[in-house]
Design a protein around this motif. Structure first.
Motif, PDB file in Angstrom:
ATOM      1  N   PRO A   1       8.347 -13.075  -5.718  1.00  0.00           N
ATOM      2  CA  PRO A   1       6.921 -13.361  -5.928  1.00  0.00           C
ATOM      3  C   PRO A   1       6.042 -12.644  -4.903  1.00  0.00           C
ATOM      4  CG  PRO A   1       8.228 -15.385  -5.950  1.00  0.00           C
ATOM      5  CD  PRO A   1       9.132 -14.296  -5.450  1.00  0.00           C
ATOM      6  N   GLY A   2       4.966 -12.043  -5.387  1.00  0.00           N
ATOM      7  CA  GLY A   2       3.985 -11.424  -4.503  1.00  0.00           C
ATOM      8  C   GLY A   2       4.290 -10.016  -4.065  1.00  0.00           C
ATOM      9  N   VAL A   3       5.290  -9.380  -4.649  1.00  0.00           N
ATOM     10  CA  VAL A   3       5.654  -8.022  -4.254  1.00  0.00           C
ATOM     11  C   VAL A   3       4.608  -7.019  -4.733  1.00  0.00           C
ATOM     12  CG1 VAL A   3       7.297  -6.146  -4.679  1.00  0.00           C
ATOM     13  CG2 VAL A   3       8.128  -8.413  -4.103  1.00  0.00           C
ATOM     14  N   THR A   4       4.253  -6.069  -3.871  1.00  0.00           N
ATOM     15  CA  THR A   4       3.414  -4.938  -4.267  1.00  0.00           C
ATOM     16  C   THR A   4       4.281  -3.676  -4.268  1.00  0.00           C
ATOM     17  OG1 THR A   4       2.702  -4.522  -1.985  1.00  0.00           O
ATOM     18  CG2 THR A   4       1.333  -5.989  -3.330  1.00  0.00           C
ATOM     19  N   TYR A   5       3.813  -2.668  -5.013  1.00  0.00           N
ATOM     20  CA  TYR A   5       4.657  -1.499  -5.273  1.00  0.00           C
ATOM     21  C   TYR A   5       3.906  -0.212  -4.989  1.00  0.00           C
ATOM     22  CZ  TYR A   5       7.246   1.979  -8.027  1.00  0.00           C
ATOM     23  OH  TYR A   5       7.927   3.098  -8.437  1.00  0.00           O
ATOM     24  N   GLN A   6       4.616   0.741  -4.395  1.00  0.00           N
ATOM     25  CA  GLN A   6       4.066   2.073  -4.134  1.00  0.00           C
ATOM     26  C   GLN A   6       5.145   3.108  -4.423  1.00  0.00           C
ATOM     27  OE1 GLN A   6       2.281   2.517  -0.247  1.00  0.00           O
ATOM     28  NE2 GLN A   6       2.643   4.715  -0.210  1.00  0.00           N
ATOM     29  N   LEU A   7       4.756   4.179  -5.107  1.00  0.00           N
ATOM     30  CA  LEU A   7       5.679   5.263  -5.428  1.00  0.00           C
ATOM     31  C   LEU A   7       5.311   6.490  -4.614  1.00  0.00           C
ATOM     32  CD1 LEU A   7       7.888   6.613  -7.206  1.00  0.00           C
ATOM     33  CD2 LEU A   7       6.068   7.118  -8.869  1.00  0.00           C
ATOM     34  N   VAL A   8       6.305   7.101  -3.988  1.00  0.00           N
ATOM     35  CA  VAL A   8       6.104   8.329  -3.231  1.00  0.00           C
ATOM     36  C   VAL A   8       6.881   9.437  -3.924  1.00  0.00           C
ATOM     37  CG1 VAL A   8       6.398   9.514  -1.028  1.00  0.00           C
ATOM     38  CG2 VAL A   8       5.821   7.080  -1.063  1.00  0.00           C
ATOM     39  N   GLU A   9       6.170  10.450  -4.382  1.00  0.00           N
ATOM     40  CA  GLU A   9       6.781  11.592  -5.050  1.00  0.00           C
ATOM     41  C   GLU A   9       6.709  12.800  -4.134  1.00  0.00           C
ATOM     42  OE1 GLU A   9       4.355  11.873  -8.541  1.00  0.00           O
ATOM     43  OE2 GLU A   9       5.687  10.578  -9.702  1.00  0.00           O
TER      44      GLU A   9
ATOM     45  N   MET B   1      -1.013  -3.662  -7.871  1.00  0.00           N
ATOM     46  CA  MET B   1      -1.412  -2.342  -8.372  1.00  0.00           C
ATOM     47  C   MET B   1      -0.529  -1.269  -7.746  1.00  0.00           C
ATOM     48  SD  MET B   1      -5.131  -0.478  -8.139  1.00  0.00           S
ATOM     49  CE  MET B   1      -5.367   1.150  -8.827  1.00  0.00           C
ATOM     50  N   MET B   2      -0.011  -0.393  -8.559  1.00  0.00           N
ATOM     51  CA  MET B   2       0.889   0.633  -8.058  1.00  0.00           C
ATOM     52  C   MET B   2       0.107   1.781  -7.440  1.00  0.00           C
ATOM     53  SD  MET B   2       3.803   2.867 -10.023  1.00  0.00           S
ATOM     54  CE  MET B   2       2.668   4.094 -10.692  1.00  0.00           C
ATOM     55  N   ARG B   3       0.562   2.228  -6.280  1.00  0.00           N
ATOM     56  CA  ARG B   3      -0.002   3.414  -5.640  1.00  0.00           C
ATOM     57  C   ARG B   3       1.031   4.519  -5.678  1.00  0.00           C
ATOM     58  NH1 ARG B   3      -1.312   2.263   0.175  1.00  0.00           N
ATOM     59  NH2 ARG B   3      -2.248   4.339   0.020  1.00  0.00           N
ATOM     60  N   VAL B   4       0.556   5.743  -5.911  1.00  0.00           N
ATOM     61  CA  VAL B   4       1.445   6.901  -5.947  1.00  0.00           C
ATOM     62  C   VAL B   4       1.007   7.889  -4.890  1.00  0.00           C
ATOM     63  CG1 VAL B   4       2.334   8.800  -7.328  1.00  0.00           C
ATOM     64  CG2 VAL B   4       1.824   6.618  -8.426  1.00  0.00           C
ATOM     65  N   LEU B   5       1.934   8.302  -4.032  1.00  0.00           N
ATOM     66  CA  LEU B   5       1.676   9.312  -3.023  1.00  0.00           C
ATOM     67  C   LEU B   5       2.558  10.505  -3.307  1.00  0.00           C
ATOM     68  CD1 LEU B   5       1.591   7.187   0.255  1.00  0.00           C
ATOM     69  CD2 LEU B   5      -0.340   7.876  -1.166  1.00  0.00           C
ATOM     70  N   ARG B   6       2.072  11.690  -2.968  1.00  0.00           N
ATOM     71  CA  ARG B   6       2.857  12.901  -3.124  1.00  0.00           C
ATOM     72  C   ARG B   6       2.952  13.605  -1.776  1.00  0.00           C
ATOM     73  NH1 ARG B   6       3.739  14.688  -8.374  1.00  0.00           N
ATOM     74  NH2 ARG B   6       2.584  13.548  -9.970  1.00  0.00           N
ATOM     75  N   PHE B   7       4.148  14.053  -1.429  1.00  0.00           N
ATOM     76  CA  PHE B   7       4.360  14.833  -0.224  1.00  0.00           C
ATOM     77  C   PHE B   7       4.871  16.205  -0.632  1.00  0.00           C
ATOM     78  CE2 PHE B   7       4.939  10.583   1.741  1.00  0.00           C
ATOM     79  CZ  PHE B   7       3.973  10.692   2.718  1.00  0.00           C
ATOM     80  N   ALA B   8       4.209  17.271  -0.164  1.00  0.00           N
ATOM     81  CA  ALA B   8       4.693  18.631  -0.370  1.00  0.00           C
ATOM     82  C   ALA B   8       5.350  19.086   0.916  1.00  0.00           C
ATOM     83  CB  ALA B   8       3.544  19.570  -0.727  1.00  0.00           C
ATOM     84  N   VAL B   9       6.625  19.385   0.849  1.00  0.00           N
ATOM     85  CA  VAL B   9       7.362  19.801   2.031  1.00  0.00           C
ATOM     86  C   VAL B   9       8.179  21.024   1.706  1.00  0.00           C
ATOM     87  CG1 VAL B   9       7.491  17.470   2.996  1.00  0.00           C
ATOM     88  CG2 VAL B   9       9.260  18.237   1.447  1.00  0.00           C
ATOM     89  N   SER B  10       8.520  21.788   2.732  1.00  0.00           N
ATOM     90  CA  SER B  10       9.289  23.002   2.498  1.00  0.00           C
ATOM     91  C   SER B  10      10.749  22.686   2.313  1.00  0.00           C
ATOM     92  CB  SER B  10       9.119  23.957   3.685  1.00  0.00           C
ATOM     93  OG  SER B  10       9.887  23.513   4.770  1.00  0.00           O
ATOM     94  N   SER B  11      11.502  23.702   1.936  1.00  0.00           N
ATOM     95  CA  SER B  11      12.919  23.509   1.657  1.00  0.00           C
ATOM     96  C   SER B  11      13.706  23.139   2.896  1.00  0.00           C
ATOM     97  CB  SER B  11      13.515  24.771   1.036  1.00  0.00           C
ATOM     98  OG  SER B  11      13.293  25.884   1.878  1.00  0.00           O
ATOM     99  N   VAL B  12      13.090  23.282   4.090  1.00  0.00           N
ATOM    100  CA  VAL B  12      13.783  22.898   5.313  1.00  0.00           C
ATOM    101  C   VAL B  12      14.133  21.420   5.278  1.00  0.00           C
ATOM    102  CG1 VAL B  12      13.543  22.669   7.819  1.00  0.00           C
ATOM    103  CG2 VAL B  12      12.708  24.722   6.660  1.00  0.00           C
ATOM    104  N   VAL B  13      13.303  20.622   4.613  1.00  0.00           N
ATOM    105  CA  VAL B  13      13.523  19.191   4.592  1.00  0.00           C
ATOM    106  C   VAL B  13      14.721  18.838   3.726  1.00  0.00           C
ATOM    107  CG1 VAL B  13      12.437  16.964   4.126  1.00  0.00           C
ATOM    108  CG2 VAL B  13      11.067  18.865   4.929  1.00  0.00           C
ATOM    109  N   ALA B  14      15.204  19.763   2.935  1.00  0.00           N
ATOM    110  CA  ALA B  14      16.292  19.475   2.005  1.00  0.00           C
ATOM    111  C   ALA B  14      17.642  19.480   2.708  1.00  0.00           C
ATOM    112  CB  ALA B  14      16.300  20.498   0.871  1.00  0.00           C
ATOM    113  N   LEU B  15      17.740  18.739   3.781  1.00  0.00           N
ATOM    114  CA  LEU B  15      18.994  18.588   4.499  1.00  0.00           C
ATOM    115  C   LEU B  15      19.703  17.374   3.916  1.00  0.00           C
ATOM    116  CD1 LEU B  15      17.380  18.684   8.028  1.00  0.00           C
ATOM    117  CD2 LEU B  15      18.504  20.601   6.928  1.00  0.00           C
TER     118      LEU B  15
END
Length: 207
Positions: free
Chosen positions: A177-185, A1-15
Motif C-alpha cells: 500500500p502507498g507505493v509510488t513508481y518511477q521508471l528510468v530509461e 503517478m509514474m515518472r520516467v527519467l532518461r539517462f544518455a551515457v556512453s558505451s564506457v558505462v556498459a561494463l
C-alpha cells in the motif's frame, strides 16, 4: 503517478551491467563519516530493479533506505565509485549526483531501472539500515534473496516472500500500500556528453 527519467551515457558505462557479483569490502570509519548524506523529506524505502527490456527478465535488485542517513544496499552489485565508501555491499553518501550515476549504470543499454518507493516510519528505516549493515557480503546471484530475506522480517513488509528473482521481488513490492513508481530509461550513445569518468568528476565537484 509514474515518472520516467532518461539517462544518455556512453558505451564506457556498459561494463558488465548489474550482474550479481560482489566481494567483501570494508572502508574506513573516516571515509564513511565524510560521505554521510541525509535526504530531505520523510523516511522512505525504494526497491531498485534492473530489467532486461528484450526478454523482461530481472537482472538485479538493490534497496535504497532514506532514514537517519541514506544507505544503498547493492547486494553483489558491480557498480563502484571512488567517491562512495562501501562496507560489504552497503554504499554510503549516495547524494543525488551519485544516484544519477548509479541509475545510469543500472538502466544502460537494453536495461531499465524500475524504482518503487514507500514511506516508512523512522523506526522501520533504522531497523532496515541496521539489517543491511549486519547482513555481510552477498554471494553472486543472491541479490534478491538477500533483500527479500531482510524485508520479510521487517514490519510492514511481511507479505514479501524470500526469493531469487528480481522481477518477482519487484512485483511483490509493487503491491504494498502507498507505493509510488518511477521508471528510468537509459541509452548508449557515442555522441552523448561524457563517459562515466566525466560524470564522476562532475559529481565529485558537487559533493
Amino acid at each position: 503517478m509514474m515518472r520516467v527519467l532518461r539517462f544518455a551515457v556512453s558505451s564506457v558505462v556498459a561494463l558488465a551491467l548489474a550482474g550479481c557479483a560482489g566481494e567483501a569490502v570494508w572502508d574506513s570509519d573516516e571515509a564513511v563519516a565524510r560521505a554521510t548524506y541525509v535526504a530531505p523529506g520523510p523516511a522512505t524505502v525504494t526497491l531498485i530493479t534492473s530489467i532486461n527490456t528484450r526478454n523482461g527478465s530481472g537482472a538485479h535488485s538493490a534497496l535504497l533506505i532514506d532514514g537517519a542517513q541514506r544507505l544503498l544496499f547493492d547486494p553483489a552489485g558491480n557498480w563502484h565509485n571512488p567517491g562512495v565508501p562501501e562496507r560489504n555491499d552497503v554504499l554510503f553518501g549516495m547524494s543525488p549526483g551519485y544516484m544519477d550515476l548509479y541509475l545510469a549504470f543500472q538502466s544502460n543499454g537494453v536495461f531499465e531501472a524500475h524504482l518503487h518507493t514507500i514511506e516508512v516510519s523512522p523506526q522501520v528505516a533504522a531497523q532496515l539500515s541496521q539489517a543491511v549493515q549486519a547482513y555481510g557480503p552477498v554471494a553472486p546471484a543472491f541479490c534478491s534473496r538477500s533483500i527479500t530475506e531482510i524485508l520479510s522480517g521487517t514490519p510492514g513488509f511481511g507479505t514479501i516472500s524470500p526469493g531469487f528473482f528480481p522481477d518477482n521481488t519487484m512485483e511483490q513490492f509493487a503491491q504494498l500500500p502507498g507505493v509510488t513508481y518511477q521508471l528510468v530509461e537509459g541509452t548508449i550513445s557515442d555522441e552523448a556528453n561524457g563517459s562515466q569518468e566525466v560524470l564522476a568528476a562532475q559529481v565529485a565537484g558537487q559533493n
